[in-house]
Motif scaffolding. Structure first.
Motif: not given
Length: 516
Positions: A307-330
């Motif tokens: 799922v993409v945030d259309t206001t920023t173009g960011r993948n909301v499943f993407s976790a921040e930081g170097l560890s990767g994985g799924l974000s809380p939304s994902g």
């Protein structure tokens, strides 16, 4: 050469209604502009195939002359509701002469509905012979409201919820199917009728199979799949790859990411033209999950989703930081998929045959309700990291209705994202410790930890669950009747036949192999 001039009545009764699109304001600016472009190209077309996907995910159509389509484009076309009433074997499942029980008055007496072309989907099919275009239509009641039994309308409604939140789903198709060689041209119509499918096409395998991704195995299908791939690209489909799977002549076709509605439209077009393309070359393509073919390995449909945030173009499943994985939304999206999985499973695996793939002997079958990183035995496989993080839902069978399968998953995922998490969860670890959460809901009863193992089990969960929240009450009732009819005919056949344990039956082959 002199041709007689035939008179034409002022009003053509087969056309939906003059100015139907305008009167009911059915098109946005994009479609109004597309309609003008379509009208400008009609002189280069001989016929237009007006298509919609029925509840079973099969393409139903009428082929119109160009002159007829010029009127139909803005007025719509009258269609019989038959495709809403028949089950997979063309048995009448919804009583249109009596009390149908689905809450759509226009079904009574099998009255027409109006199919309105979506000009954005108009395209000319490549090939020789009559220049034929394909265009998808949207179903409407005669008063101009979206038809309650329209699969495409269900997906549109789900997508409206995402748009309101400045979100857009992005999906990728991975579809497995079988390429076989036809042994005869007989239609197999002996004994055919309402609820009685004739003999399935007689076919032979194109190779021995069971050399996964072997280049030499792909060479045996390449004379068909190579030109087919070029054909698909000429249609504008974003083909990414073709590969040989394990079964004899089993092919996997993948496409680059698309928007949700484009993905569903592409799946319907891909399956339809692939069967047609192969048939014209003496072959038979089938999206039946496990055909009655020696050594056939079941086929699946994996739906990759983010799922993409259309206001920023960011993948909301993407976790921040170097560890990767799924974000809380994902993770919440995954929880939604799990929470609704059993109730909506019927929309992803809608046939008797589709449950063959979920048997215990198939080691990679997605039978566990859970999610995991790079684990092909779990229902949800988390793939990639950063901007490319996405969830691969592995439950679907290739002949599922693309609009309903996609709508069900997007609905469930959004429900998860909007729900308050009840407890932190961890993903399934390969080899043991696993995430099986999200299955009971706050204060709710614990549910089984596996996906349904039969159409009967899936139908029970569908009837007892919240499917009407996704489909609307009329379509949920209609799907129930369609699947009850299909299942009752299979049960009746099984009572008088004795197939071996786990064996694909002749009934399944007749029911699905030709149509799907």
């Amino acid at each position: 050469m002199y041709a007689r001039s035939w008179s034409t009545p002022v009003s053509d009764g087969s056309v939906g209604r003059p100015s139907f699109v305008t009167d009911h304001q059915l098109w946005d600016e994009e479609r109004l502009a597309a309609a003008e472009q379509v009208e400008a190209t009609l002189d280069d077309v001989d016929f237009v195939r007006l298509v919609f996907g029925d509840p079973h995910g099969l393409a139903r159509s009428k082929t119109l002359t160009t002159d007829a389509f010029r009127t139909v484009l803005r007025n719509g076309m009258n269609f019989s509701p038959g495709p809403f009433l028949f089950d997979t074997g063309h048995a009448v499942a919804v009583d249109f002469l009596g009390e149908h029980g689905i809450g759509v008055d226009e079904i009574s007496g099998a009255g027409n509905f109006v199919l309105v072309p979506d000009p954005v989907t108009f395209q000319v099919l490549p090939g020789r012979g009559p220049r034929t275009a394909w265009v998808l239509g949207d179903e409407y009641l005669r008063d101009g409201t979206p038809h309650p039994l329209s699969s495409r309308a269900v997906l549109r409604r789900v997508l409206e919820r995402y748009t309101a939140l400045d979100l857009q789903p992005v999906l990728g198709l991975e579809v497995e199917w079988y390429l076989t060689r036809r042994l005869d041209d007989e239609p197999g119509n002996q004994g055919n009728g309402f609820g009685l499918q004739g003999r399935a096409p007689r076919v032979a395998a194109v190779n021995a199979g069971y050399q996964f991704n072997l280049d030499a195995a792909y060479d045996t299908v390449a004379p068909i799949t190579g030109p087919l791939g070029l054909y698909l690209q000429k249609l504008g489909l974003p083909l990414r790859s073709m590969e040989h799977e394990s079964g004899p002549g089993q092919v996997e076709t993948t496409f680059s990411p698309m928007s949700a509605l484009d993905t569903a439209d592409a799946m319907l077009l891909f399956r339809t033209v692939t069967k047609r393309y192969c048939a014209r070359r003496g072959h038979h393509a089938s999206f039946m999950s496990q055909p009655l073919l020696d050594a056939a390995d079941p086929s699946g449909w994996h739906l990759n989703q983010s799922v993409v945030d259309t206001t920023t173009g960011r993948n909301v499943f993407s976790a921040e930081g170097l560890s990767g994985g799924l974000s809380p939304s994902g993770k919440s999206y995954a929880e939604g998929l799990l929470s609704w999985a059993r109730e909506l499973f019927l929309l992803s695996v809608p046939t008797v045959n589709g449950y063959r793939r979920l048997a215990a002997e198939h080691a990679l079958a997605p039978t566990r309700l859970g999610w995991s990183f790079e684990d092909r035995t779990a229902m949800l496989r988390v793939v990639g990291s950063g901007a490319g993080a996405h969830i691969e839902n592995r439950i679907g069978e290739p002949c599922a209705n693309p609009y309903l399968n996609i709508a069900a998953q997007l609905f469930a995922g959004l429900e998860g994202m909007q729900a308050q998490p009840t407890a932190p969860h961890t993903p399934t670890a390969p080899g043991g410790q696993g995430h099986q959460g999200g299955l009971g809901g706050p204060g709710g009863p614990a549910q089984p930890q596996t996906v349904p193992q039969s159409l009967a089990e899936a139908l029970d969960a569908f009837r007892a669950g919240r499917a009407a929240q996704v489909l609307g009450a009329p379509l949920a009732a209609c799907m129930t009747k369609l699947k009850e009819s299909e299942l009752s005919r299979f049960t009746a056949w099984s009572d008088t036949h004795t197939p071996g344990p786990g064996q694909v039956t002749d009934w399944e082959q007749r029911e699905y192999f030709g149509a799907y």
